[in-house]
Motif scaffolding. Structure first.
Motif, short mmCIF file in Angstrom:
data_model
loop_
_atom_site.label_atom_id
_atom_site.label_comp_id
_atom_site.label_asym_id
_atom_site.label_seq_id
_atom_site.Cartn_x
_atom_site.Cartn_y
_atom_site.Cartn_z
N HIS A 147 8.42 2.53 1.96
CA HIS A 147 8.78 1.22 1.44
C HIS A 147 8.96 1.29 0.08
CE1 HIS A 147 7.47 -2.85 0.56
NE2 HIS A 147 8.12 -3.21 1.73
N ALA A 148 8.52 1.93 -0.79
CA ALA A 148 8.86 2.03 -2.23
C ALA A 148 10.33 2.64 -2.36
CB ALA A 148 7.83 2.75 -3.17
N VAL A 149 10.55 3.69 -1.75
CA VAL A 149 11.78 4.38 -1.96
C VAL A 149 13.10 3.40 -1.48
CG1 VAL A 149 13.18 6.24 -1.17
CG2 VAL A 149 10.73 6.64 -2.01
N ALA A 150 12.71 2.57 -0.28
CA ALA A 150 13.78 1.79 0.28
C ALA A 150 14.07 0.67 -0.51
CB ALA A 150 13.31 1.33 1.69
N ARG A 151 13.40 0.11 -1.41
CA ARG A 151 13.56 -0.74 -2.38
C ARG A 151 13.95 -0.40 -3.75
NH1 ARG A 151 9.93 -3.14 -5.87
NH2 ARG A 151 8.05 -2.17 -5.88
N GLY A 152 13.97 0.93 -3.96
CA GLY A 152 14.44 1.49 -5.23
C GLY A 152 13.21 1.42 -6.46
N ALA A 153 12.05 1.14 -6.01
CA ALA A 153 10.91 1.18 -6.70
C ALA A 153 10.68 2.26 -7.70
CB ALA A 153 9.57 1.00 -6.16
N LYS A 154 10.00 1.86 -9.01
CA LYS A 154 9.87 2.79 -9.99
C LYS A 154 8.39 3.43 -9.60
CE LYS A 154 7.67 1.01 -13.52
NZ LYS A 154 7.82 -0.19 -13.35
N ILE A 155 8.04 4.50 -9.52
CA ILE A 155 7.06 5.19 -9.26
C ILE A 155 5.91 5.99 -10.11
CG2 ILE A 155 5.85 6.78 -7.45
CD1 ILE A 155 8.09 6.25 -5.40
N TYR A 156 5.06 5.43 -10.34
CA TYR A 156 4.29 6.15 -11.48
C TYR A 156 3.45 7.44 -11.01
CZ TYR A 156 4.10 1.70 -14.34
OH TYR A 156 4.52 0.81 -15.25
N CYS A 157 2.91 7.41 -9.82
CA CYS A 157 2.44 8.51 -9.11
C CYS A 157 1.95 8.35 -7.85
CB CYS A 157 1.10 8.82 -9.94
SG CYS A 157 -0.31 7.75 -9.86
N GLU A 158 1.23 9.38 -7.26
CA GLU A 158 0.78 9.21 -5.62
C GLU A 158 -0.77 9.22 -5.88
OE1 GLU A 158 1.44 11.31 -1.56
OE2 GLU A 158 2.45 12.35 -3.37
N ILE A 159 -1.17 8.44 -5.14
CA ILE A 159 -2.70 8.42 -4.79
C ILE A 159 -2.95 9.79 -3.95
CG2 ILE A 159 -4.75 7.44 -3.94
CD1 ILE A 159 -3.55 5.84 -6.25
N VAL A 213 -5.42 11.12 -8.64
CA VAL A 213 -3.98 10.56 -8.64
C VAL A 213 -3.26 11.70 -9.04
CG1 VAL A 213 -4.26 8.17 -9.19
CG2 VAL A 213 -4.44 9.91 -11.18
N LYS A 214 -2.04 12.14 -8.61
CA LYS A 214 -1.27 13.10 -8.84
C LYS A 214 0.23 12.77 -9.02
CE LYS A 214 -0.49 14.24 -3.91
NZ LYS A 214 -0.75 15.21 -2.77
N LYS A 215 1.01 13.70 -9.71
CA LYS A 215 2.35 13.51 -9.75
C LYS A 215 3.10 13.35 -8.39
CE LYS A 215 3.79 15.18 -14.26
NZ LYS A 215 4.61 16.15 -15.32
N LEU A 216 4.17 12.75 -8.38
CA LEU A 216 4.65 12.92 -7.10
C LEU A 216 5.31 14.33 -6.70
CD1 LEU A 216 5.64 10.58 -5.05
CD2 LEU A 216 7.62 10.35 -6.20
#
Length: 417
Positions: A247-259, A412-415
Motif C-alpha cells: 500500500h505504501a509503495v503503490a502511493r509512493g510513500a516515504k518509508i522510514y523502516c520496517e516493523i 524495527v529494522k532497515k527495509l
C-alpha cells in the motif's frame, strides 16, 4: 497464510525535549535533559518538585479553543502528534479508503488531571453531585483514539491498550498485527500521557518510585548510575503511521523502516517490582526475536526501559546479557529516559521513534547523567554513556515494562534486512 509486511511512513512527537520530530531528535542526540521545576501547579510541598514537562506548548495553536476545553491534556497531546504523523505520511486523504484506516492508541492512565480536578471541585461543595458534563469523556483512557478517528474520519479498528508503562508498545504491536493479518491498510498508533499532576506526583512519591533530587533536577534521571534514586516523571506523546508495505509503495510513500516483530510477556512476580533476574524481560526479548525471525546477533542495539530505578536497571541488564550473550558487548544500549523522563504509557511510542530515527540517521542517542559505575551492573556493556555515538544501525529493539509485570518489546529494522 502469508503475513503482510508493515512499514513506518509517518512520525509525530511532543516531548519534554522537543515539540516535534526534528526538535525531539535534536534534543536526543545533543543529550538535553527535559527535567525542571514543575510549572503545572505549586509543587513546593511535594517530596519531588520537578518533572519532565512539555514546554512552550499552547494548545490553541493546534486545536480550536472550544474543542480543546473538552479534552484532557493527554488527549490534546495525542491529537497534536497524530496530526504531525499524518502530515508526515503525506496521504491524499480524499483517496484513502478510510474504512481500512484504524487508530490503536496507548495510555497507562488517561485523563488523570481531569479526574483529580473534578473530585477536588466536588469536595469543596455540600455533597451535591455537580460535575462537568465532559468529565467522563475527558477522563476515559480510550478517548484520545476516538478524537483522532473523528478528526480524520478513520473508520477502521479503533481501541486503546492499557498496560501501564508498556501501553504504547502494546498499541504498536497490535497495530502491526492487525495490518500484517490483513485487517487494515494503515493504522495511526502510539501513545500519550499527562500525569504530571498533584495526584500523579503524589501517588508515585508515596510508592517511593520517584527521584527526589530537587537540588539538581537535570541530572536526576541517571539510568545505570550507582547513585540513581528513582525515575523522573515525564509527559507528552508519540505517534507512528504503520502501513502495509505494498500500500505504501503503490502511493509512493516515504518509508522510514520496517516493523520486524513484537514480543510480549509477564513477570508474574510483583505488582511493581521486576523479577530480580529479569525473567520477564528476557522472555519478552526472546519472543520478539522469534516473531521477527532474527537471531540475537542480528541486533545492533536496545533502547532499554532503563527508568533509573535501583532494581529495574539491574534486572534489565541481566536479561540483555542472558538473551544476547557475548554479542551484548558489541551492541549499543541506551536509555533515552535519561533525557525525556518516564512518559509512562507514552514511553514506548517515543522510544520506538528514537530507534527509528537512529536507523535513519546512523546515530545512537546517549544515556546521559552517568557519573559512577554501579558494581551490580556489567559496565563492560556499552550503555552509550553521556555522548551520542555514530553507528550504521540496521536492527534495534525497544523495551517497555509496566507495573503489574507487563512487558512489551518491538523490533524495527532497515527495509530489506
Amino acid at each position: 497464510m502469508v503475513l503482510k509486511r508493515v512499514v513506518v511512513t509517518g512520525l509525530g512527537a511532543l516531548t519534554p525535549i522537543g515539540n516535534n520530530i526534528q526538535e525531539y531528535w535534536n534534543g536526543l542526540v545533543n543529550g538535553i535533559s527535559g527535567a525542571a521545576t514543575i510549572t503545572h501547579y505549586d509543587a513546593s510541598k511535594h517530596k519531588t518538585q520537578f518533572a519532565c514537562e512539555v514546554k512552550n506548548f499552547t494548545v490553541e495553536d493546534f486545536i480550536d479553543r472550544k474543542e480543546a476545553r473538552k479534552m484532557d491534556r493527554y488527549a490534546q497531546y495525542a491529537i497534536v502528534t497524530a496530526e504531525e504523523a499524518v502530515n508526515d505520511a503525506a496521504f491524499n486523504l480524499d483517496k484513502l479508503d478510510k474504512d481500512r484506516v484504524g487508530v490503536i492508541w496507548g495510555s497507562g492512565i488517561g485523563g488523570l488531571e481531569t479526574f483529580q480536578n473534578e473530585v477536588l471541585e466536588y469536595s469543596k461543595g455540600d455533597g451535591t453531585p455537580k460535575f462537568n458534563p465532559f468529565f467522563i469523556p475527558k477522563m476515559i483512557a480510550d478517548i484520545a483514539g476516538g478524537h483522532i478517528s473523528i478528526k480524520y474520519g478513520f473508520r477502521g479498528p479503533n481501541f486503546t491498550t492499557v498496560s501501564a508503562c508498556a501501553s504504547s508498545t502494546n498499541a504498536i504491536i497490535d497495530a502491526f498485527n492487525y495490518i500484517r493479518l490483513g485487517h487494515a491498510d494503515v493504522i495511526v498508533t502510539g501513545g500519550s500521557e499527562a500525569a504530571v499532576t498533584i495526584a500523579g506526583m503524589g501517588g508515585f512519591n508515596a510508592m517511593h518510585a520517584l527521584s527526589t533530587r530537587n537540588d539538581d533536577p537535570k541530572t536526576a534521571s541517571r539510568p545505570m548510575d550507582a547513585d540513581r534514586d528513582g525515575f523522573v516523571l515525564g509527559e507528552g506523546a508519540g505517534a507512528l503511521i504503520l502501513e502495509e508495505y505494498e500500500h505504501a509503495v503503490a502511493r509512493g510513500a516515504k518509508i522510514y523502516c520496517e516493523i520486524g516483530g513484537g514480543g510480549m510477556s509477564a513477570d508474574a512476580h510483583h505488582i511493581t517490582a521486576p523479577h530480580p533476574e529479569g525473567f520477564g524481560a528476557k522472555n519478552v526479548m526472546l519472543n520478539c526475536l522469534r516473531d521477527a525471525g532474527l537471531n540475537p546477533t542480528d541486533v545492533d542495539g536496545v533502547n532499554m526501559h532503563g527508568t533509573s530505578t535501583p532494581l529495574g536497571d539491574i534486572a534489565e541488564s541481566k536479561a540483555i546479557l542472558h538473551v544476547f550473550g557475548e554479542h551484548a558487548y558489541t551492541m549499543n544500549l541506551n536509555s533515552t529516559k535519561s533525557m525525556t523522563g518516564h512518559l509512562l504509557g507514552a514511553a514506548g511510542a517515543i522510544e520506538t521513534i528514537s530507534s527509528i530515527l537512529s536507523i535513519k540517521h546512523g546515530i545512537v542517542p546517549p544515556t546521559i547523567n552517568h557519573f559512577t559505575d554501579d558494581e551490580s551492573i556489567d559496565n563492560k556493556l556499552n550503555f552509550t554513556f553521556n555522548v551520542a555515538q555514530k553507528r550504521d544501525v540496521k536492527v534495534l529493539m525497544s523495551n517497555t515494562f509496566g507495573f503489574g509485570g507487563h512487558n512489551a518489546c518491538v523490533l524495527v529494522k532497515k527495509l530489506d534486512i
